[in-house]
Design a protein around this motif. Structure first.
Motif, short mmCIF file in Angstrom:
data_model
loop_
_atom_site.label_atom_id
_atom_site.label_comp_id
_atom_site.label_asym_id
_atom_site.label_seq_id
_atom_site.Cartn_x
_atom_site.Cartn_y
_atom_site.Cartn_z
N PHE A 14 0.81 -1.22 0.00
CA PHE A 14 0.00 0.00 0.00
C PHE A 14 0.85 1.27 0.00
O PHE A 14 1.96 1.29 0.53
CB PHE A 14 -0.87 0.05 1.26
N GLY A 15 0.29 2.31 -0.58
CA GLY A 15 0.82 3.66 -0.41
C GLY A 15 -0.35 4.53 0.03
O GLY A 15 -1.49 4.25 -0.35
N MET A 16 -0.05 5.55 0.83
CA MET A 16 -1.18 6.38 1.27
C MET A 16 -0.79 7.86 1.31
O MET A 16 0.26 8.22 1.83
CB MET A 16 -1.65 5.94 2.66
N LEU A 17 -1.67 8.67 0.76
CA LEU A 17 -1.53 10.13 0.87
C LEU A 17 -2.51 10.60 1.94
O LEU A 17 -3.73 10.42 1.79
CB LEU A 17 -1.86 10.80 -0.47
N PHE A 18 -1.97 11.17 3.00
CA PHE A 18 -2.84 11.63 4.10
C PHE A 18 -3.37 13.03 3.83
O PHE A 18 -2.76 13.81 3.08
CB PHE A 18 -2.04 11.63 5.41
N GLN A 19 -4.48 13.33 4.51
CA GLN A 19 -5.17 14.60 4.32
C GLN A 19 -4.23 15.80 4.51
O GLN A 19 -4.21 16.71 3.71
CB GLN A 19 -6.33 14.67 5.31
N GLY A 20 -3.46 15.78 5.59
CA GLY A 20 -2.56 16.91 5.86
C GLY A 20 -1.14 16.64 5.40
O GLY A 20 -0.22 17.36 5.79
N ALA A 71 3.87 8.35 -1.22
CA ALA A 71 2.89 7.27 -1.40
C ALA A 71 3.27 6.34 -2.55
O ALA A 71 2.96 5.16 -2.53
CB ALA A 71 1.50 7.86 -1.63
N ILE A 72 3.94 6.89 -3.57
CA ILE A 72 4.25 6.07 -4.75
C ILE A 72 5.70 5.59 -4.78
O ILE A 72 6.10 4.87 -5.69
CB ILE A 72 3.93 6.83 -6.07
#
Lengths: 248, 261
Positions: free
Chosen positions: A77-83, A150-151
């Motif tokens: 997984f990769g994740m972009l958080f809101q902040g 994230a990537i």
């Protein structure tokens, strides 16, 4: 493929998810929309084990998300958080290559830095940003760095939590385009949480509307405007009149 | 009736909350200890914690110790002169600094400087989703944030206590020889001859215990902070309060263990 089967989650007396059922096909981009506080982020975080559902099953490629080697699972997984959630104690390049500097995906430092700079370039940032600290960046740049992180490890599945919140419309458009391009180019499965309808149209293959703890409507983005679903229609139009109660 | 019962309900709620916190803290400590024995180990974070907790605390520890040692010499001289036993000043300053004041004051200074800083940093990381980000990057926050700080504190706070003891004794020496007319050579000989191995050992063991408490409290309250600026503030305040009280309680227990006959 990600599959949510009858997922329930409460916080104290507040029932947030009340039987969510949803399928996200491999290689597609699913955008989950819904009002603030409807549990969109909870749904996303429950896949990663950041939130534990009380009942229900979450399957990723047919396997239970809570079983097996969790580190190997998260490496997909990769994740972009809101902040952005960038680590402010380290420079940008170390944020981007965090996963490549430690753990099972560890690479030599110079190689990790090169990959970080390449990913920064991919999201439209110049190499001189690499040695800055997150506090020295604007909100839009922080989002781009978060996207690069994230990537960085070429994940199969990417999550985006409110990717355009707090950005001006032009920067939001740039981020939306980047997300669409990257997801297509990597062939990744994407799950995005947002209530920005411009983002939805730019990013989504499919859309799901979460309200009252359940998925009220799901379908291809092209059918969204003609769905006939009163919840979705009200949400798209932004009207105060309709089945979704608007508190004034 | 409800009015009459409300104080009992309040006590009940507070007791349950306290018990729940003790339970959570026990699990937190057990998890930290279990992670200490299992790889991966984060050497860079450990070295950074050593510098932050040890090296950067030296100025405040030195200042605290030197003034305390000086004040201690004045007080003991004043008190002992009533019985015409002023010559005990070197011995009492040494024993007071090494057995009690050195470790306790260093422990409290570390609680003020390090516990608050750890709690605020980790709480801010939690509020800004950096802790969640660590998890999604296949990094256990407990292993990455807590274990290096805990081990570093256990190792460097005894060293800080040792430095504090020496500087405190020097503070007493400076006042006694400069202001109270003591002979420097005699003062040093009396100090060295009087201190025993057990005094120094107790000081260093207390340092390790207080360092562990200070780091754990900062990490625990940071990791369990509430949302927003208020949550960070509350976590910081609670961590320092808890660390200070636990350090004083641990000091009593360790003193009983080392010196009760």
């Amino acid at each position: 493929m990600i599959s949510f089967q009858n997922v329930h989650k409460s916080f104290g007396p507040k029932k947030v998810l009340q039987g969510v059922n949803l399928e996200i096909a491999k290689g597609t981009s699913m955008v989950i929309i819904g009002g603030s506080g409807t549990g969109k982020s909870v749904l996303l975080k429950s896949v990663l084990g950041l939130v534990t559902p009380e009942t229900g099953t979450i399957l990723v490629d047919g396997k239970d998300a809570t079983s097996g080697d969790h580190d190997a699972f998260l490496a997909r997984f990769g994740m972009l958080f809101q902040g952005g959630a960038l680590f402010d104690s380290m420079p940008v390049w170390q944020n981007v290559s965090f996963r490549l500097l430690r753990g099972s995906l560890k690479r030599p430092k110079h190689e990790a830095r090169e990959i970080a700079i390449e990913k920064l370039r991919r999201v439209g940032l110049t190499p001189d940003v690499a040695d800055l600290f997150p506090s020295e960046l604007s909100g839009g740049m922080q989002k781009r760095v978060g996207l690069a992180r994230a990537i960085a490890a070429e994940p199969e599945i990417i999550f985006f939590d409110e990717p355009t919140t707090g950005l001006d419309p032009i920067m939001a458009g740039v981020i939306n385009d980047l997300i669409r391009e990257i997801v297509t180019e990597m062939g990744a499965t994407a799950m995005t949480i947002t209530h920005d309808m411009t983002s939805v149209r730019a990013i989504a293959d499919n859309v799901a509307m979460l309200h009252d703890g359940v998925i009220q409507w799901t379908g291809p983005v092209a059918q969204m405007d003609d769905s006939g679903d009163p919840y979705l229609t009200q949400f798209i139009s932004g009207s105060a009149e309709g089945p979704i109660e608007a508190v004034r | 009736m409800n009015m009459l019962l409300s104080p009992f309900a309040l006590i009940g709620r507070q007791t349950l909350a306290l018990l729940a916190m003790i339970g959570r803290f026990t699990i937190f400590v057990a998890q930290t200890l279990s992670h200490m024995a299992r790889p991966p180990f984060y050497g860079r974070e450990f070295l950074t914690a050593m510098v932050n907790i040890g090296w950067l605390s030296l100025p405040v520890v030195g200042m605290t110790a030197i003034f305390t040692g000086g004040a201690l010499a004045l007080q003991i001289y004043d008190g002992s002169s009533r019985f015409s036993v002023e010559s005990v000043v070197p011995q009492i300053v040494a024993i007071g600094m090494v057995r009690e004041l050195g470790p306790v004051l260093v422990g409290l200074m570390v609680a003020a400087r390090v516990t608050s800083s750890i709690a605020a940093e980790i709480a801010t990381m939690k509020v800004t989703e950096q802790i969640d980000a660590l998890t999604t990057l296949s990094t256990d926050p407990l292993k990455y944030l807590v274990v290096p700080r805990f081990i570093a504190a256990i190792l460097v706070v005894p060293a800080l206590v040792g430095v504090g003891d020496i500087i405190g004794i020097y503070g007493g020496f400076a006042v006694a020889t400069g202001q109270l007319g003591f002979n420097p050579a005699t003062y040093i000989r009396n100090t060295v001859d009087f201190l025993q191995f057990n005094d120094v050992l107790s000081s260093l063991v207390k340092g390790a215990a207080f360092g562990g408490i200070a780091a754990l409290m900062g990490c625990y309250f940071g990791m369990h902070s509430g949302r927003g600026a208020q949550g960070v503030g509350q976590a910081t305040k609670s961590s320092v309060q808890a660390a200070a009280v636990l350090i004083l309680a641990a000091n009593f227990l360790l003193t009983s263990l080392f010196f009760s006959t």
